[in-house]
Design a protein around this motif. Structure first.
Motif, PDB file in Angstrom:
ATOM      1  N   PHE A  86     -79.200  -3.627 -33.184  1.00  0.00           N
ATOM      2  CA  PHE A  86     -78.553  -2.395 -33.615  1.00  0.00           C
ATOM      3  C   PHE A  86     -78.370  -2.373 -35.131  1.00  0.00           C
ATOM      4  O   PHE A  86     -78.286  -3.410 -35.783  1.00  0.00           O
ATOM      5  CB  PHE A  86     -77.171  -2.260 -32.964  1.00  0.00           C
ATOM      6  CG  PHE A  86     -77.191  -2.235 -31.466  1.00  0.00           C
ATOM      7  CD1 PHE A  86     -77.498  -1.078 -30.772  1.00  0.00           C
ATOM      8  CD2 PHE A  86     -76.903  -3.388 -30.745  1.00  0.00           C
ATOM      9  CE1 PHE A  86     -77.504  -1.058 -29.390  1.00  0.00           C
ATOM     10  CE2 PHE A  86     -76.907  -3.377 -29.361  1.00  0.00           C
ATOM     11  CZ  PHE A  86     -77.209  -2.207 -28.680  1.00  0.00           C
ATOM     12  N   GLN A  87     -78.247  -1.163 -35.677  1.00  0.00           N
ATOM     13  CA  GLN A  87     -77.984  -0.997 -37.097  1.00  0.00           C
ATOM     14  C   GLN A  87     -76.679  -1.663 -37.503  1.00  0.00           C
ATOM     15  O   GLN A  87     -76.570  -2.247 -38.579  1.00  0.00           O
ATOM     16  CB  GLN A  87     -77.940   0.494 -37.434  1.00  0.00           C
ATOM     17  CG  GLN A  87     -77.645   0.803 -38.888  1.00  0.00           C
ATOM     18  CD  GLN A  87     -77.687   2.294 -39.178  1.00  0.00           C
ATOM     19  OE1 GLN A  87     -78.127   3.087 -38.353  1.00  0.00           O
ATOM     20  NE2 GLN A  87     -77.235   2.680 -40.351  1.00  0.00           N
ATOM     21  N   SER A 140     -73.715 -12.489 -45.147  1.00  0.00           N
ATOM     22  CA  SER A 140     -74.103 -11.215 -45.737  1.00  0.00           C
ATOM     23  C   SER A 140     -74.643 -10.284 -44.645  1.00  0.00           C
ATOM     24  O   SER A 140     -74.882 -10.707 -43.502  1.00  0.00           O
ATOM     25  CB  SER A 140     -75.192 -11.435 -46.790  1.00  0.00           C
ATOM     26  OG  SER A 140     -76.387 -11.877 -46.160  1.00  0.00           O
ATOM     27  N   GLY A 141     -74.866  -9.017 -45.013  1.00  0.00           N
ATOM     28  CA  GLY A 141     -75.420  -8.078 -44.046  1.00  0.00           C
ATOM     29  C   GLY A 141     -76.787  -8.501 -43.533  1.00  0.00           C
ATOM     30  O   GLY A 141     -77.073  -8.414 -42.339  1.00  0.00           O
ATOM     31  N   GLY A 142     -77.642  -8.975 -44.427  1.00  0.00           N
ATOM     32  CA  GLY A 142     -78.961  -9.423 -43.999  1.00  0.00           C
ATOM     33  C   GLY A 142     -78.886 -10.617 -43.059  1.00  0.00           C
ATOM     34  O   GLY A 142     -79.652 -10.707 -42.082  1.00  0.00           O
ATOM     35  N   GLU A 143     -77.964 -11.529 -43.342  1.00  0.00           N
ATOM     36  CA  GLU A 143     -77.797 -12.687 -42.462  1.00  0.00           C
ATOM     37  C   GLU A 143     -77.258 -12.263 -41.097  1.00  0.00           C
ATOM     38  O   GLU A 143     -77.685 -12.783 -40.060  1.00  0.00           O
ATOM     39  CB  GLU A 143     -76.872 -13.703 -43.117  1.00  0.00           C
ATOM     40  CG  GLU A 143     -77.501 -14.413 -44.302  1.00  0.00           C
ATOM     41  CD  GLU A 143     -76.513 -15.243 -45.095  1.00  0.00           C
ATOM     42  OE1 GLU A 143     -76.943 -16.234 -45.713  1.00  0.00           O
ATOM     43  OE2 GLU A 143     -75.303 -14.903 -45.113  1.00  0.00           O
ATOM     44  N   LEU A 144     -76.324 -11.303 -41.083  1.00  0.00           N
ATOM     45  CA  LEU A 144     -75.808 -10.809 -39.803  1.00  0.00           C
ATOM     46  C   LEU A 144     -76.910 -10.170 -38.976  1.00  0.00           C
ATOM     47  O   LEU A 144     -76.957 -10.333 -37.742  1.00  0.00           O
ATOM     48  CB  LEU A 144     -74.684  -9.801 -40.050  1.00  0.00           C
ATOM     49  CG  LEU A 144     -73.359 -10.374 -40.543  1.00  0.00           C
ATOM     50  CD1 LEU A 144     -72.422  -9.244 -40.963  1.00  0.00           C
ATOM     51  CD2 LEU A 144     -72.706 -11.237 -39.469  1.00  0.00           C
ATOM     52  N   GLN A 145     -77.819  -9.456 -39.620  1.00  0.00           N
ATOM     53  CA  GLN A 145     -78.908  -8.852 -38.862  1.00  0.00           C
ATOM     54  C   GLN A 145     -79.846  -9.915 -38.326  1.00  0.00           C
ATOM     55  O   GLN A 145     -80.410  -9.761 -37.245  1.00  0.00           O
ATOM     56  CB  GLN A 145     -79.656  -7.831 -39.726  1.00  0.00           C
ATOM     57  CG  GLN A 145     -80.567  -6.901 -38.936  1.00  0.00           C
ATOM     58  CD  GLN A 145     -79.835  -6.123 -37.861  1.00  0.00           C
ATOM     59  OE1 GLN A 145     -79.454  -6.682 -36.816  1.00  0.00           O
ATOM     60  NE2 GLN A 145     -79.627  -4.838 -38.080  1.00  0.00           N
ATOM     61  N   VAL A 147     -78.835 -12.818 -37.293  1.00  0.00           N
ATOM     62  CA  VAL A 147     -78.119 -13.276 -36.095  1.00  0.00           C
ATOM     63  C   VAL A 147     -78.397 -12.328 -34.930  1.00  0.00           C
ATOM     64  O   VAL A 147     -78.643 -12.757 -33.799  1.00  0.00           O
ATOM     65  CB  VAL A 147     -76.606 -13.373 -36.362  1.00  0.00           C
ATOM     66  CG1 VAL A 147     -75.851 -13.718 -35.078  1.00  0.00           C
ATOM     67  CG2 VAL A 147     -76.314 -14.422 -37.427  1.00  0.00           C
ATOM     68  N   ALA A 148     -78.365 -11.017 -35.200  1.00  0.00           N
ATOM     69  CA  ALA A 148     -78.622 -10.030 -34.153  1.00  0.00           C
ATOM     70  C   ALA A 148     -80.034 -10.170 -33.600  1.00  0.00           C
ATOM     71  O   ALA A 148     -80.260 -10.024 -32.389  1.00  0.00           O
ATOM     72  CB  ALA A 148     -78.395  -8.625 -34.697  1.00  0.00           C
ATOM     73  N   VAL A 149     -80.995 -10.449 -34.469  1.00  0.00           N
ATOM     74  CA  VAL A 149     -82.377 -10.660 -34.010  1.00  0.00           C
ATOM     75  C   VAL A 149     -82.457 -11.907 -33.122  1.00  0.00           C
ATOM     76  O   VAL A 149     -83.083 -11.895 -32.058  1.00  0.00           O
ATOM     77  CB  VAL A 149     -83.327 -10.786 -35.218  1.00  0.00           C
ATOM     78  CG1 VAL A 149     -84.708 -11.251 -34.770  1.00  0.00           C
ATOM     79  CG2 VAL A 149     -83.440  -9.445 -35.953  1.00  0.00           C
TER      80      VAL A 149
END
Length: 220
Positions: A86-87, A140-145, A147-149
């Motif tokens: 998700f975004q 960071s936001g990129g790191e959180l994404q 994690v989501a991946v």
């Protein structure tokens, strides 16, 4: 892997959001869907995931007709066969990264040690090796994404549904995260349906379709 036929959805007030949606994804295929805001891209993902019901038409995942499942059956289908990105990331702030990523395996009833081993391996695959005990607030936001991946792929689903996964990231971070996402889903052999406003993100797909009230058409 995914077969959508004749999907129709109206919204309150009687407006037809879209009519006659047909879509097929083969295993390993990556398809992007673009469209104006309000066209129904996220709604289409919700219909495919069985989180919402169409007014007409059918959705089959791995030859399973979603309409023939009760609530528990749809939950099991999502748990076992679908990964979501998700975004807004949707990581759980009170869990460390390893337990966030391991969540789909825990929901499947896997042993904790096995789940955490797989989660840490996925974190390593997305460039977050050794960070399993960190918490979302430290990223960071990129790191959180990333994690989501990792969470979307850890249970090796056949279908990935991604809703604007780089929409909250700056252009450089978005490009890096998108490249990592594409590499990981291709390595996993998953079919991917990505909805996005970004032409850059759509360019990573095998083909791009545009959603309109009349249906899906190939992007020129």
């Amino acid at each position: 892997m995914l077969n959508v036929k004749g999907l129709v959805k109206t919204v309150p007030g009687g407006r037809t959001l879209f009519a006659g949606i047909d879509l097929a994804l083969a295993p390993g295929e990556f398809v992007a869907i673009m469209g104006e805001s309000g066209a129904g891209k996220s709604t289409l993902l919700n219909l495919i995931a069985g989180l919402d019901a169409p007014d007409a038409g059918s959705v089959r995942i791995a030859d399973i007709d979603i309409a023939g499942l009760d609530d528990d059956g749809r939950t099991r289908l999502r748990r076992d066969r679908i990964g979501f990105v998700f975004q807004a990331f949707h990581v759980l702030p009170h869990l460390d990264l390893a337990h966030n990523v391991a969540l789909p395996l825990a929901l499947q009833g896997r042993e904790a040690e096995e789940s955490l081993h797989a989660a840490n391996a996925m974190l390593d695959a997305v460039g977050l090796g050794g960070r399993g005990e960190a918490y979302p607030r430290e990223l960071s936001g990129g790191e959180l994404q990333r994690v989501a991946v990792a969470r979307a792929l850890v249970h090796r689903p056949g279908l990935i549904l991604a809703d604007e996964p780089t929409g909250n990231l700056d252009p450089d971070t978005a490009a890096h995260t998108l490249g990592l996402f594409v590499n990981q889903v291709r390595d996993a052999g998953a079919a991917v349906l990505l909805v996005t406003h970004s032409a850059v993100a759509a360019a990573a797909a095998d083909r791009t379709l545009v959603l309109s009230p009349a249906g899906l058409v190939a992007r020129g």
